[in-house]
Design a protein around this motif. Structure first.
Motif, PDB file in Angstrom:
ATOM      1  N   SER A 178     -52.089 -38.147 -40.119  1.00 28.87           N
ATOM      2  CA  SER A 178     -52.047 -38.215 -38.659  1.00 28.87           C
ATOM      3  C   SER A 178     -52.526 -39.565 -38.122  1.00 28.87           C
ATOM      4  N   MET A 179     -53.409 -40.243 -38.853  1.00 25.93           N
ATOM      5  CA  MET A 179     -53.855 -41.568 -38.402  1.00 25.93           C
ATOM      6  C   MET A 179     -52.735 -42.593 -38.561  1.00 25.93           C
ATOM      7  N   PHE A 180     -51.870 -42.404 -39.568  1.00 21.11           N
ATOM      8  CA  PHE A 180     -50.688 -43.254 -39.704  1.00 21.11           C
ATOM      9  C   PHE A 180     -49.730 -42.980 -38.555  1.00 21.11           C
ATOM     10  N   THR A 181     -49.557 -41.697 -38.223  1.00 19.75           N
ATOM     11  CA  THR A 181     -48.691 -41.324 -37.100  1.00 19.75           C
ATOM     12  C   THR A 181     -49.194 -41.978 -35.820  1.00 19.75           C
ATOM     13  N   LEU A 182     -50.499 -41.893 -35.550  1.00 19.84           N
ATOM     14  CA  LEU A 182     -51.075 -42.493 -34.349  1.00 19.84           C
ATOM     15  C   LEU A 182     -50.885 -44.015 -34.348  1.00 19.84           C
ATOM     16  N   SER A 183     -51.187 -44.654 -35.459  1.00 22.80           N
ATOM     17  CA  SER A 183     -51.037 -46.114 -35.545  1.00 22.80           C
ATOM     18  C   SER A 183     -49.602 -46.550 -35.318  1.00 22.80           C
ATOM     19  N   THR A 184     -48.662 -45.818 -35.903  1.00 18.94           N
ATOM     20  CA  THR A 184     -47.250 -46.160 -35.749  1.00 18.94           C
ATOM     21  C   THR A 184     -46.791 -45.909 -34.315  1.00 18.94           C
ATOM     22  N   LEU A 185     -47.256 -44.821 -33.724  1.00 19.37           N
ATOM     23  CA  LEU A 185     -46.926 -44.526 -32.326  1.00 19.37           C
ATOM     24  C   LEU A 185     -47.340 -45.681 -31.421  1.00 19.37           C
ATOM     25  N   PRO A 243     -49.310 -32.006 -31.954  1.00 24.35           N
ATOM     26  CA  PRO A 243     -48.850 -30.630 -31.764  1.00 24.35           C
ATOM     27  C   PRO A 243     -47.889 -30.114 -32.831  1.00 24.35           C
ATOM     28  N   ALA A 244     -47.293 -30.995 -33.598  1.00 20.72           N
ATOM     29  CA  ALA A 244     -46.390 -30.595 -34.684  1.00 20.72           C
ATOM     30  C   ALA A 244     -46.521 -31.626 -35.799  1.00 20.72           C
ATOM     31  N   ALA A 246     -40.848 -43.236 -29.839  1.00 22.44           N
ATOM     32  CA  ALA A 246     -41.999 -43.317 -28.938  1.00 22.44           C
ATOM     33  C   ALA A 246     -41.587 -43.654 -27.517  1.00 22.44           C
ATOM     34  N   GLU A 247     -42.412 -43.165 -26.601  1.00 21.94           N
ATOM     35  CA  GLU A 247     -42.296 -43.550 -25.199  1.00 21.94           C
ATOM     36  C   GLU A 247     -43.697 -43.608 -24.618  1.00 21.94           C
ATOM     37  N   THR A 248     -43.840 -44.400 -23.569  1.00 23.47           N
ATOM     38  CA  THR A 248     -45.141 -44.611 -22.931  1.00 23.47           C
ATOM     39  C   THR A 248     -44.986 -44.509 -21.427  1.00 23.47           C
ATOM     40  N   THR A 249     -45.930 -43.827 -20.798  1.00 25.10           N
ATOM     41  CA  THR A 249     -46.012 -43.777 -19.337  1.00 25.10           C
ATOM     42  C   THR A 249     -47.265 -44.527 -18.913  1.00 25.10           C
ATOM     43  N   ILE A 250     -47.118 -45.383 -17.890  1.00 25.69           N
ATOM     44  CA  ILE A 250     -48.279 -46.063 -17.311  1.00 25.69           C
ATOM     45  C   ILE A 250     -48.931 -45.068 -16.355  1.00 25.69           C
ATOM     46  N   LEU A 251     -50.132 -44.616 -16.692  1.00 32.55           N
ATOM     47  CA  LEU A 251     -50.817 -43.618 -15.869  1.00 32.55           C
ATOM     48  C   LEU A 251     -51.633 -44.246 -14.741  1.00 32.55           C
ATOM     49  N   ASP A 252     -52.232 -45.405 -15.003  1.00 28.81           N
ATOM     50  CA  ASP A 252     -53.120 -46.011 -14.014  1.00 28.81           C
ATOM     51  C   ASP A 252     -53.329 -47.472 -14.373  1.00 28.81           C
ATOM     52  N   LYS A 253     -53.648 -48.270 -13.380  1.00 22.98           N
ATOM     53  CA  LYS A 253     -54.057 -49.655 -13.616  1.00 22.98           C
ATOM     54  C   LYS A 253     -54.943 -50.086 -12.471  1.00 22.98           C
ATOM     55  N   ARG A 254     -55.866 -50.985 -12.794  1.00 22.85           N
ATOM     56  CA  ARG A 254     -56.737 -51.549 -11.764  1.00 22.85           C
ATOM     57  C   ARG A 254     -57.232 -52.905 -12.232  1.00 22.85           C
ATOM     58  N   ARG A 273     -46.372 -41.043 -26.277  1.00 24.65           N
ATOM     59  CA  ARG A 273     -45.863 -39.791 -26.836  1.00 24.65           C
ATOM     60  C   ARG A 273     -44.886 -40.123 -27.963  1.00 24.65           C
ATOM     61  N   GLY A 274     -45.034 -39.402 -29.072  1.00 18.68           N
ATOM     62  CA  GLY A 274     -44.153 -39.594 -30.219  1.00 18.68           C
ATOM     63  C   GLY A 274     -43.369 -38.335 -30.506  1.00 18.68           C
ATOM     64  N   TYR A 275     -42.080 -38.499 -30.761  1.00 18.38           N
ATOM     65  CA  TYR A 275     -41.169 -37.391 -31.039  1.00 18.38           C
ATOM     66  C   TYR A 275     -40.480 -37.629 -32.375  1.00 18.38           C
ATOM     67  N   ASN A 276     -40.192 -36.549 -33.095  1.00 18.93           N
ATOM     68  CA  ASN A 276     -39.385 -36.707 -34.309  1.00 18.93           C
ATOM     69  C   ASN A 276     -37.904 -36.755 -33.933  1.00 18.93           C
ATOM     70  N   GLN A 277     -37.062 -36.855 -34.936  1.00 22.47           N
ATOM     71  CA  GLN A 277     -35.615 -36.987 -34.723  1.00 22.47           C
ATOM     72  C   GLN A 277     -34.995 -35.779 -34.051  1.00 22.47           C
ATOM     73  N   ASP A 278     -35.689 -34.654 -34.039  1.00 26.31           N
ATOM     74  CA  ASP A 278     -35.190 -33.443 -33.376  1.00 26.31           C
ATOM     75  C   ASP A 278     -35.697 -33.316 -31.936  1.00 26.31           C
ATOM     76  N   GLY A 279     -36.490 -34.301 -31.493  1.00 28.28           N
ATOM     77  CA  GLY A 279     -37.038 -34.256 -30.149  1.00 28.28           C
ATOM     78  C   GLY A 279     -38.326 -33.459 -30.028  1.00 28.28           C
ATOM     79  N   THR A 280     -38.916 -33.070 -31.150  1.00 27.21           N
ATOM     80  CA  THR A 280     -40.173 -32.319 -31.143  1.00 27.21           C
ATOM     81  C   THR A 280     -41.338 -33.272 -30.945  1.00 27.21           C
ATOM     82  N   LEU A 281     -42.215 -32.959 -29.995  1.00 23.78           N
ATOM     83  CA  LEU A 281     -43.415 -33.774 -29.769  1.00 23.78           C
ATOM     84  C   LEU A 281     -44.333 -33.637 -30.977  1.00 23.78           C
TER      85      LEU A 281
END
Length: 175
Positions: free
Chosen positions: A68-75, A100-101, A111-119, A135-143
Protein backbone atom coordinates in the motif's frame (compact mmCIF):
# COMPACT_ATOMS: atom_id res chain seq x y z
CA UNK A 1 18.04 33.65 -37.36
CA UNK A 2 15.44 34.26 -34.68
CA UNK A 3 15.80 33.00 -31.13
CA UNK A 4 14.02 29.75 -30.36
CA UNK A 5 11.29 29.77 -27.80
CA UNK A 6 12.13 27.46 -24.89
CA UNK A 7 9.30 25.89 -22.90
CA UNK A 8 10.25 24.19 -19.69
CA UNK A 9 7.92 21.55 -18.25
CA UNK A 10 6.65 22.51 -14.83
CA UNK A 11 3.77 22.10 -12.44
CA UNK A 12 1.34 24.84 -11.50
CA UNK A 13 2.16 27.89 -9.43
CA UNK A 14 0.00 28.56 -6.37
CA UNK A 15 -1.86 31.35 -8.18
CA UNK A 16 -2.65 29.01 -11.12
CA UNK A 17 -4.38 26.44 -8.91
CA UNK A 18 -8.15 26.68 -8.78
CA UNK A 19 -10.08 25.34 -5.81
CA UNK A 20 -12.53 22.69 -7.00
CA UNK A 21 -10.64 21.88 -10.19
CA UNK A 22 -10.09 18.19 -10.94
CA UNK A 23 -6.90 17.16 -12.71
CA UNK A 24 -6.82 13.77 -14.45
CA UNK A 25 -3.24 12.54 -14.68
CA UNK A 26 -1.92 10.53 -17.61
CA UNK A 27 -0.55 8.09 -18.33
CA UNK A 28 -1.51 5.45 -15.80
CA UNK A 29 1.06 3.02 -14.37
CA UNK A 30 0.79 -0.76 -14.68
CA UNK A 31 2.20 -2.30 -11.51
CA UNK A 32 4.47 -5.30 -11.98
CA UNK A 33 5.56 -8.03 -9.61
CA UNK A 34 9.10 -6.63 -9.83
CA UNK A 35 7.89 -3.16 -8.75
CA UNK A 36 6.15 -4.60 -5.72
CA UNK A 37 8.99 -6.93 -4.73
CA UNK A 38 11.64 -4.23 -5.12
CA UNK A 39 9.69 -1.60 -3.13
CA UNK A 40 8.82 -4.10 -0.41
CA UNK A 41 12.44 -5.23 -0.09
CA UNK A 42 14.03 -1.78 -0.24
CA UNK A 43 11.69 -0.46 2.47
CA UNK A 44 12.37 -3.51 4.71
CA UNK A 45 8.66 -4.42 4.76
CA UNK A 46 8.79 -8.19 4.97
CA UNK A 47 5.00 -8.65 5.09
CA UNK A 48 4.28 -12.06 3.57
CA UNK A 49 1.15 -10.69 1.86
CA UNK A 50 3.51 -8.81 -0.49
CA UNK A 51 6.28 -11.40 -0.95
CA UNK A 52 5.08 -14.96 -0.39
CA UNK A 53 2.72 -16.23 -3.11
CA UNK A 54 1.99 -19.52 -1.32
CA UNK A 55 1.09 -17.75 1.91
CA UNK A 56 -0.97 -15.05 0.16
CA UNK A 57 -2.93 -17.76 -1.70
CA UNK A 58 -4.33 -18.90 1.68
CA UNK A 59 -5.44 -15.39 2.67
CA UNK A 60 -8.74 -13.61 1.85
CA UNK A 61 -7.64 -12.11 -1.51
CA UNK A 62 -6.00 -15.35 -2.68
CA UNK A 63 -2.92 -13.60 -4.09
CA UNK A 64 -0.17 -11.15 -3.19
CA UNK A 65 -1.22 -7.55 -2.62
CA UNK A 66 0.69 -4.57 -3.94
CA UNK A 67 2.34 -2.84 -0.99
CA UNK A 68 0.00 0.00 0.00
CA UNK A 69 2.93 2.39 0.53
CA UNK A 70 3.98 1.73 -3.08
CA UNK A 71 0.40 2.43 -4.16
CA UNK A 72 0.41 5.72 -2.22
CA UNK A 73 3.82 6.77 -3.57
CA UNK A 74 2.81 5.98 -7.14
CA UNK A 75 -0.52 7.79 -6.72
CA UNK A 76 1.29 10.96 -5.65
CA UNK A 77 3.99 10.47 -8.29
CA UNK A 78 1.42 10.34 -11.09
CA UNK A 79 0.40 13.91 -10.20
CA UNK A 80 3.87 15.49 -10.11
CA UNK A 81 4.42 16.58 -13.71
CA UNK A 82 1.00 18.20 -13.95
CA UNK A 83 0.84 19.86 -10.53
CA UNK A 84 4.07 20.25 -8.59
CA UNK A 85 7.14 19.73 -10.82
CA UNK A 86 9.47 22.61 -9.90
CA UNK A 87 6.70 24.57 -8.15
CA UNK A 88 6.52 22.84 -4.76
CA UNK A 89 8.47 23.91 -1.71
CA UNK A 90 7.68 20.65 0.09
CA UNK A 91 5.03 18.35 1.49
CA UNK A 92 3.53 19.41 4.81
CA UNK A 93 1.54 16.27 5.59
CA UNK A 94 -0.90 13.58 4.58
CA UNK A 95 -4.28 12.76 6.07
CA UNK A 96 -7.32 10.66 5.24
CA UNK A 97 -5.17 7.98 3.62
CA UNK A 98 -7.34 5.00 2.68
CA UNK A 99 -7.09 1.88 0.53
CA UNK A 100 -10.71 0.81 -0.05
CA UNK A 101 -9.79 -2.00 -2.47
CA UNK A 102 -6.58 -3.95 -3.13
CA UNK A 103 -4.19 -3.46 -6.03
CA UNK A 104 -2.66 -6.59 -7.57
CA UNK A 105 0.28 -7.35 -9.88
CA UNK A 106 -0.74 -6.44 -13.43
CA UNK A 107 -3.29 -3.82 -12.36
CA UNK A 108 -2.95 -0.32 -13.81
CA UNK A 109 -3.21 2.63 -11.45
CA UNK A 110 -4.86 5.80 -12.78
CA UNK A 111 -4.91 9.02 -10.77
CA UNK A 112 -6.83 12.23 -10.41
CA UNK A 113 -6.48 15.15 -8.02
CA UNK A 114 -8.93 17.75 -6.76
CA UNK A 115 -7.69 21.06 -5.35
CA UNK A 116 -9.59 21.30 -2.06
CA UNK A 117 -8.17 24.54 -0.66
CA UNK A 118 -5.37 27.06 -1.04
CA UNK A 119 -4.20 30.08 0.89
CA UNK A 120 -1.23 32.39 0.95
CA UNK A 121 1.30 31.73 3.68
CA UNK A 122 1.24 34.25 6.52
CA UNK A 123 4.94 33.84 7.24
CA UNK A 124 6.47 33.01 3.84
CA UNK A 125 5.90 35.65 1.14
CA UNK A 126 5.54 34.19 -2.35
CA UNK A 127 4.40 30.85 -0.98
CA UNK A 128 1.14 29.26 0.09
CA UNK A 129 -0.49 26.10 1.34
CA UNK A 130 -2.51 23.93 -1.03
CA UNK A 131 -4.67 21.01 0.06
CA UNK A 132 -4.98 18.29 -2.59
CA UNK A 133 -7.12 15.17 -2.63
CA UNK A 134 -5.53 12.40 -4.70
CA UNK A 135 -7.60 9.42 -5.83
CA UNK A 136 -6.31 6.27 -7.51
CA UNK A 137 -8.40 3.86 -9.57
CA UNK A 138 -7.56 0.52 -11.14
CA UNK A 139 -8.27 -0.30 -14.79
CA UNK A 140 -11.85 -1.26 -13.89
CA UNK A 141 -12.55 2.12 -12.30
CA UNK A 142 -12.46 0.77 -8.74
CA UNK A 143 -11.17 3.26 -6.15
CA UNK A 144 -8.04 1.65 -4.68
CA UNK A 145 -6.41 4.59 -2.89
CA UNK A 146 -7.21 8.05 -1.61
CA UNK A 147 -5.15 10.60 0.28
CA UNK A 148 -5.41 14.25 1.26
CA UNK A 149 -2.05 16.06 1.05
CA UNK A 150 -1.02 19.52 2.15
CA UNK A 151 1.85 21.13 0.29
CA UNK A 152 3.72 24.40 0.47
CA UNK A 153 3.78 25.84 -3.06
CA UNK A 154 5.55 28.76 -4.70
CA UNK A 155 3.46 31.44 -6.40
CA UNK A 156 4.38 32.68 -9.88
CA UNK A 157 6.75 35.33 -8.50
CA UNK A 158 9.18 32.44 -8.03
CA UNK A 159 9.25 31.93 -11.83
CA UNK A 160 11.27 35.10 -12.37
CA UNK A 161 13.63 34.15 -9.53
CA UNK A 162 14.12 30.69 -10.99
CA UNK A 163 14.70 32.13 -14.49
CA UNK A 164 17.36 34.53 -13.17
CA UNK A 165 19.09 31.70 -11.34
CA UNK A 166 18.99 29.50 -14.45
CA UNK A 167 20.42 32.29 -16.63
CA UNK A 168 23.40 32.82 -14.34
CA UNK A 169 24.02 29.06 -14.24
CA UNK A 170 24.07 28.70 -18.08
CA UNK A 171 27.41 28.85 -19.90
CA UNK A 172 27.99 31.84 -22.19
CA UNK A 173 26.56 31.00 -25.63
CA UNK A 174 29.11 33.21 -27.38
CA UNK A 175 26.67 35.96 -28.40
Amino acid sequence: MSEQKVIEQRGLWLDEMEVGAIYKHAPGRTITEADNTWFTAVTMNTQALHLDAAFAATEPFGQRLVNSMFTLSTLIGLSVTQLTQGTIVGNLGFSEVAFPAPLFHGDTLYAETTILDKRNSKSRPGQGIVTLEHRGYNQDGTLVAKAVRQTMMFDSSHASEAARTAETAQPDSGK
